[in-house]
Design an enzyme around this catalytic site. Sequence first.
Site, PDB file in Angstrom:
ATOM      1  N   ALA A  22       0.867  -1.175   0.000  1.00 57.45           N
ATOM      2  CA  ALA A  22       0.000   0.000   0.000  1.00 57.45           C
ATOM      3  C   ALA A  22       0.909   1.232   0.000  1.00 57.45           C
ATOM      4  O   ALA A  22       2.054   1.159   0.444  1.00 57.45           O
ATOM      5  CB  ALA A  22      -0.875  -0.007   1.236  1.00 57.45           C
ATOM      6  N   GLY A  71       0.666  -5.015   0.900  1.00 52.44           N
ATOM      7  CA  GLY A  71      -0.524  -5.106   0.046  1.00 52.44           C
ATOM      8  C   GLY A  71      -0.244  -5.805  -1.279  1.00 52.44           C
ATOM      9  O   GLY A  71      -1.168  -6.345  -1.905  1.00 52.44           O
ATOM     10  N   GLU A 115      -0.470  -9.405  -0.464  1.00 50.10           N
ATOM     11  CA  GLU A 115      -1.902  -9.666  -0.238  1.00 50.10           C
ATOM     12  C   GLU A 115      -2.679  -9.703  -1.553  1.00 50.10           C
ATOM     13  O   GLU A 115      -3.586 -10.508  -1.731  1.00 50.10           O
ATOM     14  CB  GLU A 115      -2.476  -8.584   0.702  1.00 50.10           C
ATOM     15  CG  GLU A 115      -1.906  -8.679   2.113  1.00 50.10           C
ATOM     16  CD  GLU A 115      -2.325  -7.510   2.986  1.00 50.10           C
ATOM     17  OE1 GLU A 115      -1.944  -6.362   2.652  1.00 50.10           O
ATOM     18  OE2 GLU A 115      -3.021  -7.726   3.985  1.00 50.10           O
ATOM     19  N   GLU A 155       4.575  -4.998   7.376  1.00 50.24           N
ATOM     20  CA  GLU A 155       3.783  -3.954   8.048  1.00 50.24           C
ATOM     21  C   GLU A 155       4.267  -3.633   9.451  1.00 50.24           C
ATOM     22  O   GLU A 155       4.188  -2.478   9.890  1.00 50.24           O
ATOM     23  CB  GLU A 155       2.296  -4.368   8.101  1.00 50.24           C
ATOM     24  CG  GLU A 155       1.562  -4.239   6.777  1.00 50.24           C
ATOM     25  CD  GLU A 155       1.717  -5.438   5.869  1.00 50.24           C
ATOM     26  OE1 GLU A 155       2.505  -6.354   6.204  1.00 50.24           O
ATOM     27  OE2 GLU A 155       1.057  -5.479   4.817  1.00 50.24           O
TER      28      GLU A 155
HETATM   29  N1  COA Z   1       4.615   3.227  -0.606  1.00 52.24           N
HETATM   30  C1  COA Z   1       5.036   4.401  -1.107  1.00 52.24           C
HETATM   31  N2  COA Z   1       6.177   4.558  -1.779  1.00 52.24           N
HETATM   32  C2  COA Z   1       6.940   3.458  -1.936  1.00 52.24           C
HETATM   33  C3  COA Z   1       6.578   2.214  -1.427  1.00 52.24           C
HETATM   34  C4  COA Z   1       5.344   2.122  -0.728  1.00 52.24           C
HETATM   35  N3  COA Z   1       4.889   0.974  -0.234  1.00 52.24           N
HETATM   36  N4  COA Z   1       7.539   1.319  -1.734  1.00 52.24           N
HETATM   37  C5  COA Z   1       8.476   2.003  -2.406  1.00 52.24           C
HETATM   38  N5  COA Z   1       8.110   3.285  -2.538  1.00 52.24           N
HETATM   39  C6  COA Z   1       8.848   4.356  -3.229  1.00 52.24           C
HETATM   40  C7  COA Z   1      10.060   4.809  -2.426  1.00 52.24           C
HETATM   41  O1  COA Z   1       9.695   5.737  -1.422  1.00 52.24           O
HETATM   42  C8  COA Z   1      10.886   5.437  -3.523  1.00 52.24           C
HETATM   43  O2  COA Z   1      10.352   6.685  -3.829  1.00 52.24           O
HETATM   44  P1  COA Z   1      11.361   7.976  -4.079  1.00 52.24           P
HETATM   45  O3  COA Z   1      12.175   7.543  -5.273  1.00 52.24           O
HETATM   46  O4  COA Z   1      10.402   9.087  -4.359  1.00 52.24           O
HETATM   47  O5  COA Z   1      12.176   8.095  -2.830  1.00 52.24           O
HETATM   48  C9  COA Z   1      10.609   4.530  -4.720  1.00 52.24           C
HETATM   49  O6  COA Z   1       9.381   3.854  -4.450  1.00 52.24           O
HETATM   50  C10 COA Z   1      11.685   3.487  -4.953  1.00 52.24           C
HETATM   51  O7  COA Z   1      11.852   2.747  -3.755  1.00 52.24           O
HETATM   52  P2  COA Z   1      13.261   2.610  -2.981  1.00 52.24           P
HETATM   53  O8  COA Z   1      12.975   2.404  -1.535  1.00 52.24           O
HETATM   54  O9  COA Z   1      14.162   3.718  -3.353  1.00 52.24           O
HETATM   55  O10 COA Z   1      13.804   1.252  -3.661  1.00 52.24           O
HETATM   56  P3  COA Z   1      14.821   0.226  -3.005  1.00 52.24           P
HETATM   57  O11 COA Z   1      15.209  -0.712  -4.092  1.00 52.24           O
HETATM   58  O12 COA Z   1      15.911   0.923  -2.249  1.00 52.24           O
HETATM   59  O13 COA Z   1      13.951  -0.579  -1.908  1.00 52.24           O
HETATM   60  C11 COA Z   1      12.000  -1.752  -1.119  1.00 52.24           C
HETATM   61  C12 COA Z   1      12.884  -1.378  -2.330  1.00 52.24           C
HETATM   62  C13 COA Z   1      10.789  -2.474  -1.645  1.00 52.24           C
HETATM   63  C14 COA Z   1      12.797  -2.689  -0.159  1.00 52.24           C
HETATM   64  C15 COA Z   1      11.601  -0.454  -0.357  1.00 52.24           C
HETATM   65  O14 COA Z   1      11.067   0.471  -1.304  1.00 52.24           O
HETATM   66  C16 COA Z   1      10.552  -0.681   0.711  1.00 52.24           C
HETATM   67  O15 COA Z   1      10.879  -1.158   1.795  1.00 52.24           O
HETATM   68  N6  COA Z   1       9.270  -0.305   0.420  1.00 52.24           N
HETATM   69  C17 COA Z   1       8.201  -0.387   1.357  1.00 52.24           C
HETATM   70  C18 COA Z   1       7.700  -1.789   1.494  1.00 52.24           C
HETATM   71  C19 COA Z   1       6.602  -1.861   2.531  1.00 52.24           C
HETATM   72  O16 COA Z   1       6.800  -1.603   3.706  1.00 52.24           O
HETATM   73  N7  COA Z   1       5.390  -2.234   2.082  1.00 52.24           N
HETATM   74  C20 COA Z   1       4.264  -2.408   2.928  1.00 52.24           C
HETATM   75  C21 COA Z   1       3.466  -1.172   3.021  1.00 52.24           C
HETATM   76  S1  COA Z   1       2.058  -1.445   4.069  1.00 52.24           S
END
Ligand code: COA
Length: 258
Positions: free
Chosen positions: A64, A109, A112, A132
Amino acid sequence: METLLTSLHNGILTITINRPDKLNALNSTVLTELNNAIDDVYWNSDVHGVILTGAGPKSFVAGADITEFMKLSNEEGALLAKRGQDIFFKLENCPKPVIAAVNGFALGGGCELAMSCHIRMASSNAKFGQPEVNLGIIPGYGGTQRLAQLVGKGKAMELILSANMIDANQALHLGLVNHVTEPDQLIPETEKLLATILSKSPMAVSKAIEAINAGFTHEVNGYNEEIRLFGDCTGTEEMTEGVAAFLEKRKADFRKSK
Ligand code: COA
């Protein structure tokens, strides 16, 4: 549509979630457009089956959209979870077969969403997880229920409580995905499996989906509890710290104010 790409060939509708710069995170617009696209699948007789995937080489759906979480009250959190659950139920109960082609991160999400599809194909670079608790919330789009259904209670507990990510082969071993392919074979192999299913009796396929899903309806109270407990998490100090930490690209410190 702003956030989805669709293409229809030989009765197969491919829906691609298209926010690659945000790793295809599910914001409110994606949810609305996904809901509309699923409605279309139900009534459009040209659509016989669906492949759901994410745009770009890196991510299916990274969860999400966390930027929409910061100001959620308890009530708004519960409403968000209910909205997501309703859409994912609609997908799960779709009378036409739906296969997730997981081409990268399937987190929160995103995991999910994949679990709401009837079958999951994963590319060898796919990564799965329910992170989460890193944010001070719990899975809210059915993850506490469907993960336990697919991999068993003990493994679901471990994955959700630890927020550990697993790779495609671990997901295959746990039964979270049906098959793992090379990245360039993901869509061809998914189309092949879907074409096999589409060669069978459409009526029998839809009745089989209904019958298999019927075996899990006793968990409906679990879904309601998930909504209530997700709402309990939103708007709290711990969630505020978890979400702020993600947005500020630092590690959360949940115990600092205790
Ligand atoms: N919601 C909003 N933005 C998200 C996102 C999410 N769930 N997941 C990634 N993004 C965004 C990042 O903020 C980043 O944006 P920016 O370029 O404007 O800073 C962009 O997507 C790229 O992600 P980034 O974190 O730079 O890539 P990465 O390869 O370093 O890491 C992940 C990848 C997936 C490990 C990391 O993005 C992450 O932990 N995301 C969240 C996962 C999460 O907690 N999901 C559950 C949500 S309830």
